[in-house]
Design an enzyme around this catalytic site. Sequence first.
Site, short mmCIF file in Angstrom:
data_model
loop_
_atom_site.label_atom_id
_atom_site.label_comp_id
_atom_site.label_asym_id
_atom_site.label_seq_id
_atom_site.Cartn_x
_atom_site.Cartn_y
_atom_site.Cartn_z
N ASP A 114 0.86 -1.18 0.00
CA ASP A 114 0.00 0.00 0.00
C ASP A 114 0.89 1.23 0.00
OD1 ASP A 114 -2.44 -1.37 0.05
OD2 ASP A 114 -2.41 -1.53 2.22
N ASP A 170 -6.96 -1.36 -4.70
CA ASP A 170 -7.99 -1.01 -3.72
C ASP A 170 -8.95 0.04 -4.29
OD1 ASP A 170 -6.73 -2.71 -1.90
OD2 ASP A 170 -5.57 -1.07 -0.99
#
Length: 169
Positions: A123, A141
């Site tokens: 991330d 995401d």
Amino acid sequence: MSEPQVKPAFDNLRLLWISAFVIAVDQISKYFVGEALVLYDSIPVIEHFNLVRLHNTGAAFSMMNQAPAAMFILLSAAVSIGILWWLRVNRHGQVLNALAFVFVLGGALGNAIDRATRGYVLDFIQFFVGDWHFAAFNVADMAITLGAGLMILDLLVQALSRTKADKPT
């Protein structure tokens, strides 16, 4: 007399290129972040936005971070198979729902690739205000979230259509 030619409805399978695009952008962006940053490094981009390198071994917001990567990979595979089956069975029409599914498919496979190759999801997008930080996320995401939003929009459109059809004229 010959039958009039009927143009077939839009083929939902043609939207799979979007999934491939999401996977490519996701993996390319993760590659460059992985090369540029070490774990927990952060680069301010603009006010309230950083590039950061975090490793997520769980689901959204790091929930279930003790679960094995194989569980998430199997879940992604099951979801992907379900989406591909739906797209094949419902080949024509339902474009908004098909768009939702191809975004979810691309995001699920993008994160599954991370889990299979790294053991975690990388991330790197972080928004914050003062000391408050939203959970870091990535392109996959964003695609999953966009797909979920399109599913909700599709449900709302269908509900409004039914409501209009049920009203007496």
